[in-house]
Design a protein around this motif. Structure first.
Motif, PDB file in Angstrom:
ATOM      1  N   GLN A  76      74.827  51.357 154.125  1.00 47.68           N
ATOM      2  CA  GLN A  76      75.956  52.297 154.206  1.00 47.68           C
ATOM      3  C   GLN A  76      76.137  53.033 152.875  1.00 47.68           C
ATOM      4  O   GLN A  76      76.747  54.078 152.822  1.00 47.68           O
ATOM      5  CB  GLN A  76      77.270  51.584 154.539  1.00 47.68           C
ATOM      6  CG  GLN A  76      77.196  50.482 155.567  1.00 47.68           C
ATOM      7  CD  GLN A  76      76.482  50.895 156.798  1.00 47.68           C
ATOM      8  OE1 GLN A  76      76.755  51.966 157.331  1.00 47.68           O
ATOM      9  NE2 GLN A  76      75.546  50.088 157.260  1.00 47.68           N
ATOM     10  N   ARG A  89      77.856  61.449 159.109  1.00 45.37           N
ATOM     11  CA  ARG A  89      77.508  61.110 160.488  1.00 45.37           C
ATOM     12  C   ARG A  89      77.219  59.625 160.637  1.00 45.37           C
ATOM     13  O   ARG A  89      77.131  59.104 161.729  1.00 45.37           O
ATOM     14  CB  ARG A  89      76.307  61.937 160.932  1.00 45.37           C
ATOM     15  CG  ARG A  89      76.730  63.262 161.537  1.00 45.37           C
ATOM     16  CD  ARG A  89      75.532  64.080 161.955  1.00 45.37           C
ATOM     17  NE  ARG A  89      74.865  64.646 160.794  1.00 45.37           N
ATOM     18  CZ  ARG A  89      73.571  64.523 160.569  1.00 45.37           C
ATOM     19  NH1 ARG A  89      72.814  63.857 161.394  1.00 45.37           N
ATOM     20  NH2 ARG A  89      73.014  65.063 159.508  1.00 45.37           N
ATOM     21  N   PHE A  90      77.030  58.942 159.518  1.00 44.42           N
ATOM     22  CA  PHE A  90      76.725  57.529 159.543  1.00 44.42           C
ATOM     23  C   PHE A  90      77.877  56.697 160.077  1.00 44.42           C
ATOM     24  O   PHE A  90      77.691  55.591 160.501  1.00 44.42           O
ATOM     25  CB  PHE A  90      76.395  57.050 158.126  1.00 44.42           C
ATOM     26  CG  PHE A  90      74.965  56.652 157.988  1.00 44.42           C
ATOM     27  CD1 PHE A  90      73.989  57.378 158.638  1.00 44.42           C
ATOM     28  CD2 PHE A  90      74.594  55.561 157.238  1.00 44.42           C
ATOM     29  CE1 PHE A  90      72.661  57.017 158.519  1.00 44.42           C
ATOM     30  CE2 PHE A  90      73.274  55.199 157.111  1.00 44.42           C
ATOM     31  CZ  PHE A  90      72.307  55.929 157.756  1.00 44.42           C
ATOM     32  N   ARG A  91      79.066  57.222 160.006  1.00 43.10           N
ATOM     33  CA  ARG A  91      80.189  56.411 160.447  1.00 43.10           C
ATOM     34  C   ARG A  91      80.282  56.464 161.955  1.00 43.10           C
ATOM     35  O   ARG A  91      80.285  57.534 162.533  1.00 43.10           O
ATOM     36  CB  ARG A  91      81.474  56.972 159.859  1.00 43.10           C
ATOM     37  CG  ARG A  91      81.399  56.968 158.358  1.00 43.10           C
ATOM     38  CD  ARG A  91      82.709  57.417 157.824  1.00 43.10           C
ATOM     39  NE  ARG A  91      82.557  57.694 156.401  1.00 43.10           N
ATOM     40  CZ  ARG A  91      83.140  58.699 155.800  1.00 43.10           C
ATOM     41  NH1 ARG A  91      83.895  59.523 156.477  1.00 43.10           N
ATOM     42  NH2 ARG A  91      82.977  58.882 154.525  1.00 43.10           N
ATOM     43  N   THR A  92      80.384  55.321 162.598  1.00 41.40           N
ATOM     44  CA  THR A  92      80.471  55.321 164.041  1.00 41.40           C
ATOM     45  C   THR A  92      81.884  55.613 164.495  1.00 41.40           C
ATOM     46  O   THR A  92      82.109  56.395 165.384  1.00 41.40           O
ATOM     47  CB  THR A  92      80.020  53.982 164.631  1.00 41.40           C
ATOM     48  OG1 THR A  92      80.405  52.958 163.741  1.00 41.40           O
ATOM     49  CG2 THR A  92      78.537  53.987 164.843  1.00 41.40           C
ATOM     50  N   ARG A  99      89.830  47.943 156.548  1.00 41.50           N
ATOM     51  CA  ARG A  99      90.335  46.857 155.716  1.00 41.50           C
ATOM     52  C   ARG A  99      89.280  46.610 154.667  1.00 41.50           C
ATOM     53  O   ARG A  99      88.096  46.827 154.891  1.00 41.50           O
ATOM     54  CB  ARG A  99      90.608  45.612 156.560  1.00 41.50           C
ATOM     55  CG  ARG A  99      89.355  45.050 157.194  1.00 41.50           C
ATOM     56  CD  ARG A  99      89.696  43.958 158.189  1.00 41.50           C
ATOM     57  NE  ARG A  99      88.581  43.772 159.094  1.00 41.50           N
ATOM     58  CZ  ARG A  99      87.663  42.822 158.931  1.00 41.50           C
ATOM     59  NH1 ARG A  99      87.744  41.978 157.935  1.00 41.50           N
ATOM     60  NH2 ARG A  99      86.659  42.721 159.776  1.00 41.50           N
ATOM     61  N   ASP A 117      82.598  49.230 156.469  1.00 44.49           N
ATOM     62  CA  ASP A 117      83.307  48.354 157.388  1.00 44.49           C
ATOM     63  C   ASP A 117      82.839  46.906 157.192  1.00 44.49           C
ATOM     64  O   ASP A 117      81.672  46.597 157.410  1.00 44.49           O
ATOM     65  CB  ASP A 117      83.011  48.820 158.824  1.00 44.49           C
ATOM     66  CG  ASP A 117      83.790  48.024 159.853  1.00 44.49           C
ATOM     67  OD1 ASP A 117      84.451  47.049 159.461  1.00 44.49           O
ATOM     68  OD2 ASP A 117      83.726  48.384 161.036  1.00 44.49           O
ATOM     69  N   SER A 176      83.220  44.423 158.987  1.00 49.80           N
ATOM     70  CA  SER A 176      82.750  43.774 160.217  1.00 49.80           C
ATOM     71  C   SER A 176      81.240  43.753 160.279  1.00 49.80           C
ATOM     72  O   SER A 176      80.642  42.843 160.863  1.00 49.80           O
ATOM     73  CB  SER A 176      83.242  44.510 161.457  1.00 49.80           C
ATOM     74  OG  SER A 176      84.569  44.857 161.342  1.00 49.80           O
ATOM     75  N   LEU A 177      80.599  44.786 159.714  1.00 54.05           N
ATOM     76  CA  LEU A 177      79.138  44.854 159.788  1.00 54.05           C
ATOM     77  C   LEU A 177      78.525  43.625 159.132  1.00 54.05           C
ATOM     78  O   LEU A 177      77.615  42.998 159.683  1.00 54.05           O
ATOM     79  CB  LEU A 177      78.638  46.117 159.099  1.00 54.05           C
ATOM     80  CG  LEU A 177      79.118  47.424 159.702  1.00 54.05           C
ATOM     81  CD1 LEU A 177      78.714  48.589 158.828  1.00 54.05           C
ATOM     82  CD2 LEU A 177      78.557  47.591 161.104  1.00 54.05           C
ATOM     83  N   ALA A 187      73.204  44.859 155.935  1.00 55.52           N
ATOM     84  CA  ALA A 187      74.286  45.489 156.694  1.00 55.52           C
ATOM     85  C   ALA A 187      75.113  46.457 155.852  1.00 55.52           C
ATOM     86  O   ALA A 187      75.464  47.536 156.322  1.00 55.52           O
ATOM     87  CB  ALA A 187      75.197  44.416 157.299  1.00 55.52           C
ATOM     88  N   GLY A 213      86.402  55.325 163.505  1.00 51.63           N
ATOM     89  CA  GLY A 213      87.414  55.097 162.486  1.00 51.63           C
ATOM     90  C   GLY A 213      87.986  53.706 162.633  1.00 51.63           C
ATOM     91  O   GLY A 213      89.167  53.537 162.863  1.00 51.63           O
ATOM     92  N   ALA A 214      87.151  52.686 162.527  1.00 49.87           N
ATOM     93  CA  ALA A 214      87.637  51.318 162.665  1.00 49.87           C
ATOM     94  C   ALA A 214      88.761  51.084 161.661  1.00 49.87           C
ATOM     95  O   ALA A 214      88.770  51.649 160.584  1.00 49.87           O
ATOM     96  CB  ALA A 214      86.506  50.339 162.396  1.00 49.87           C
ATOM     97  N   ALA A 215      89.713  50.267 162.070  1.00 55.45           N
ATOM     98  CA  ALA A 215      90.824  49.959 161.188  1.00 55.45           C
ATOM     99  C   ALA A 215      90.268  49.553 159.838  1.00 55.45           C
ATOM    100  O   ALA A 215      89.503  48.611 159.728  1.00 55.45           O
ATOM    101  CB  ALA A 215      91.652  48.828 161.778  1.00 55.45           C
ATOM    102  N   GLU A 267      80.022  40.799 158.618  1.00 58.58           N
ATOM    103  CA  GLU A 267      80.409  39.607 159.380  1.00 58.58           C
ATOM    104  C   GLU A 267      79.494  39.401 160.571  1.00 58.58           C
ATOM    105  O   GLU A 267      79.049  38.288 160.859  1.00 58.58           O
ATOM    106  CB  GLU A 267      81.868  39.722 159.828  1.00 58.58           C
ATOM    107  CG  GLU A 267      82.837  39.623 158.664  1.00 58.58           C
ATOM    108  CD  GLU A 267      84.268  39.992 159.028  1.00 58.58           C
ATOM    109  OE1 GLU A 267      85.123  39.952 158.153  1.00 58.58           O
ATOM    110  OE2 GLU A 267      84.519  40.333 160.213  1.00 58.58           O
TER     111      GLU A 267
END
Lengths: 346, 531
Positions: free
Chosen positions: B173, B248-251, B257, B148, B150-151, B169, B253-255, B153
């Motif tokens: 991942q 499990r690392f994914r928090t 991009r 993601d 955003s991380l 950041a 399903g953020a959009a 950013e």
């Protein structure tokens, strides 16, 4: 305390332009909502302010400090700007405390506790983001953004993934918290109800331009144009003809215009559904010139109110919000009564 | 969306899956029996021999060196391909996966054909690094691309410069992908027979094969094989855990991009292209060119096209039987694993996956013992060889079938029931109808992989049955490089198919937002190419 001044900014990705000569002022300590449909450029505007996207032209100031201009560019890490992205975007490899401490100098444990307390997450520092609910993740994301005491905080549709009641509660809490801290806040959202309920002022963005910036009440009652009128709430639009100063004639009879409303010989007048009421015809004395006559065409029941569609004898159909179980059955003869003034829009 | 049912599996399905898993366990169980027969004293004596300790040391050192080299070379490569605006990036992405298509013994032979003096530990480490690099690069590219943005950013707004924001950041991942990839590399190196044999490195597989050939010392071979299996099983279990953790690392399903690409300066662009060019050059261009040159030079004995065709037909024939058997065993296990959860289900699945931890040389050895001792009539028959292929590559077949079944929502089957179908009829007209192409693709994959299997084929083939792999082997053993070239090129062509499949599966995953289905697909992609 710092306001934000965006002036003549054009920005986009690659060769494309998303924002075109956009200007916007956010007062110090103000809570401003940027309202727009998806693709309107509202998130791009947020990125320009946060320093995540360098504009093609124009300037951005934080207070007296120029943070972006054709000659100058302050990268995000030196802007003192906080960011709460969509769905929080917590660092999944760090604990809650690790997330909050990310922007703090080392060894500031008490600060982390204080910040977690601020967002109602006391004692949860040891948990992992994956163990939190959506609302809790948002709280932590806010604490993380507030940790380095930013001058400006940018919220990018932070609650869009939460359910309605939680959303309402969280935005109330955030509003209160930020007001207490005096942080200038810019919230990007596509939810008009959210924008109207939380912000001091709302800026409506469409096609990369600001269409209107006003206090929520003004925006709602006196939208700048037709698009804004229907974007910020349910709109009833009626053909209108001026009959005398400040009064127009419509299918619902004569309607007073808002003071200062532009005067035109003819146009569309905007009313909101809650300005209308229906009265059963038999309740009105015979011959009384009260309301516009019509018959109920359809009714949809919503619990707290019903949306009643009335076919006016004068022609058009019109939707009226009737509170409670007010049961006007289809076919029933009614009168539609207007309360309060309308506004001419184009 | 859930593709799993919580209820208990039907008894017939569970029974069939257990039976399949037991069949898959035969080589492992017989190896254990064989070692147990030798008696504890002899086992301990074998383990304590300096030769054994030396072998373990060599294999472990080779594994560590190759893993370290893959990480060192693979991570910067992955960053370039995931985040930098490299000229012709899509093309490079396909190229970096291609070394998977070169069996280690073909690559080793191609290098020896240029430098006949190449030999020993470092030569093996060099060639194994080149061929196993995609196991690190491909998943890390996918992880970096799906991280993601955003991380990063947020990290920027919290005071990190661009480089530190990436390191603090985004890179975390990608660690699970890098770790899982490293474990696959380790498994590949540990089970590799071809490269270590051609470079004369006394690693497990070579020593086991040598002890087996010297038929007086079969207990040593069995004991070493069991140690090898224990190490490999440890790697497989670790790899599964790491892969599960990365999920499990994914928090949320953020959009999804893509992260913005980093523009490279002129000098950076040149450096990036040089880096990628050298890697691909060493991994693909040099070996293939070497083979083509040898082919053009010809050999003293002219190429016998009939012989080549016969070898290819033999490879295909035995592999086809093996693939059919693998699919038959895979279907019940895959159905069970795709639709039901629980300790019993995972036990069955794990047992059926035992092939993952069994290097070809081990399966070969165990089946040699088994047939000689219990079914002499089956010793070195096509049936035994096909059975070895089925056990070895069963995980690939299960992986493909399971992801195909998991992609069919159970509600379809339930709806068919409400429309009047029987339980079996509903299953046949929905799940089977939609999942069979995936199962067939798994079978094809087994077929292609089995055609290049070397050690098990060497040990189990009927006398006189030559395959592409054994023909190449016998020619390189007598340094007939020119005569071996056509066989090597044919093997590369065969192996290119699964490598291409994996690379497209990974790319699809990078751009998609349907994560649950993707996880199954990515698992299948890993199973496809896992050594």
């Amino acid at each position: 305390m710092t306001g934000v001044a965006v002036k003549d900014v054009s920005a986009g990705y690659g060769a494309g332009t998303v924002l075109a000569d956009l200007s916007l002022d956010v007062g110090s300590g103000e809570f401003l909502a940027v309202l727009g449909a998806s693709g309107s450029g509202k998130t791009t505007l947020l990125k320009v302010i946060a320093g995540l996207l360098r504009p093609q032209s124009g300037t951005v100031r934080f207070g007296d400090r120029i943070v972006s201009s054709p000659d100058e560019w302050v990268p995000p890490e030196r802007r003192r700007v906080g960011l709460v992205p969509q769905e929080g975007a917590l660092f999944p490899h760090l604990t809650v405390a690790g997330n909050v401490a990310f922007g703090l100098p080392r060894g500031t444990g008490e600060d982390v506790d204080r910040l977690l307390g601020l967002v109602g997450m006391t004692g949860m520092g040891g948990l992992r983001p994956q163990e939190l609910s959506g609302g809790q993740q948002q709280r932590v994301a806010l604490a993380r953004a507030l940790a380095p005491a930013p001058e400006v905080i940018c919220l990018d549709e932070p609650w869009s993934a939460l359910d309605a009641s939680l959303r309402v509660r969280l935005r109330g809490e955030v509003r209160e918290l930020l007001a207490g801290l005096g942080t200038t806040a810019i919230l990007v959202t596509h939810d008009q109800e959210e924008a109207l309920s939380i912000a001091d002022r709302v800026a409506v963005v469409r096609d990369g331009r600001i269409v209107q910036v006003d206090a929520p009440e003004v925006l709602y009652s006196r939208p700048a144009d037709l698009g804004t009128a229907s974007f910020v709430g349910e709109a009833i639009l009626l053909d209108a003809r001026a009959v005398r100063d400040g009064v127009v004639s419509t299918a619902l009879g004569e309607i007073h215009l808002v003071t200062g409303s532009p005067q035109r010989p003819a146009g569309l007048v905007l009313l909101r559904p809650e300005q209308l009421a229906i009265v059963a015809e038999h309740a009105v004395g015979p011959g009384e010139p009260h309301g516009a006559p019509g018959s109920v065409a359809a009714r949809s029941y919503h619990g707290h109110d019903s949306l009643v569609t009335v076919r006016l004898d004068a022609g058009p159909e019109i939707a009226v919000r009737a509170p409670g179980g007010a049961g006007a059955a289809p076919g029933e003869r009614v009168r539609v009564v207007v309360g309060g003034p309308g506004v001419l829009v184009e | 969306m859930t593709s799993r049912l919580s209820s208990r599996p039907p008894r017939a399905l569970f029974g069939a899956a257990v039976a399949a898993a037991l069949v898959a366990l035969i080589p492992l169980v017989y190896l254990v029996v064989r070692v147990a027969d030798a008696g504890l004293a002899q086992v301990l004596e074998t383990l304590a021999r300096p030769r054994t300790v030396e072998t373990v040391g060599t294999s472990v050192a080779l594994t560590l060196v190759v893993v370290a080299a893959c990480l060192l070379l693979g991570l910067p490569t992955a960053w370039l391909l995931a985040r930098a605006r490299v000229w012709q990036r899509r093309g490079w992405l396909v190229l970096v996966a291609l070394p998977l298509a070169i069996p280690s013994y073909v690559a080793a032979y191609a290098w020896i054909a240029i430098f006949p003096g190449m030999s020993g530990f470092w030569a093996a480490a060099f060639v194994l690094t080149l061929v196993s690099l995609p196991y690190v690069v491909v998943p890390v590219v996918a992880a970096l691309r799906s991280a993601d943005p955003s991380l990063e950013e947020v990290a920027r707004t919290l005071g990190r410069g661009p480089r530190r924001a990436f390191v603090e950041a985004t890179l975390p991942q990608a660690w699970p992908a890098a770790a899982a990839g490293s474990l696959l590399v380790a498994l590949y190196v540990l089970s590799d027979f071809g490269a270590v044999s051609l470079f004369r490195v006394d690693a497990f597989t070579r020593v086991i094969y040598a002890s087996y050939r010297a038929s007086f010392d079969r207990t040593t071979a069995a004991v070493l094989a069991l140690v090898l299996v224990a190490l490999a099983a440890g790697l497989v279990l670790l790899e599964r855990r790491v892969r599960g953790r990365s999920r499990r690392f994914r928090t949320s399903g953020a959009a999804l991009r893509p992260a913005p690409d980093v523009a490279l300066t002129g000098r950076g662009q040149v450096g990036a292209l040089a880096w990628l060019g050298v890697l691909i050059g060493l991994a693909i261009v040099v070996p293939v060119a070497s083979l083509l040159i040898r082919l053009a030079e010809g050999s003293r004995r002219p190429l016998d096209v009939g012989e080549l065709a016969r070898a290819a037909a033999n490879s295909a024939g035995v592999s086809l039987i093996g693939a059919a058997l693998a699919v038959a065993l895979a279907v019940p296990v895959a159905l069970l694993a795709a639709r039901y959860r629980g300790a019993r289900v995972s036990a069955v699945e794990t047992a059926a996956y035992s092939g993952h931890a069994l290097p070809g040389v081990v399966v070969g050895l165990s089946l040699v013992f088994l047939t000689i001792n219990l079914f002499p009539a089956a010793y070195q028959t096509i049936a035994t060889l096909a059975f070895a292929y089925a056990v070895l590559f069963l995980p690939k077949s299960i992986g493909a079938t399971r992801s195909a079944v998991a992609a069919v929502p159970p509600i379809l089957e339930q709806t068919a029931r409400t429309l009047g179908r029987s339980a079996f009829g509903a299953w046949r007209s929905t799940t089977l109808r939609l999942a069979w192409p995936g199962a067939a693709a798994g079978g094809l994959l087994v077929l292609l992989t089995a055609m290049k299997e070397l050690p098990a084929t060497l040990m189990l083939r009927p006398t006189g049955l030559d395959t592409l792999a054994t023909e190449l082997w016998s020619r390189t053993e007598v340094a007939a490089y020119g005569a071996a070239a056509p066989y090597a090129l044919a093997l590369i062509a065969l192996a290119a198919v699964p490598a291409w499949l994996m690379s497209t599966a990974m790319h699809r995953r990078g751009g998609s937002t349907q994560r649950a289905a993707d996880d199954d697909e990515a698992d299948a992609a890993v199973d496809m190419v896992a050594p």
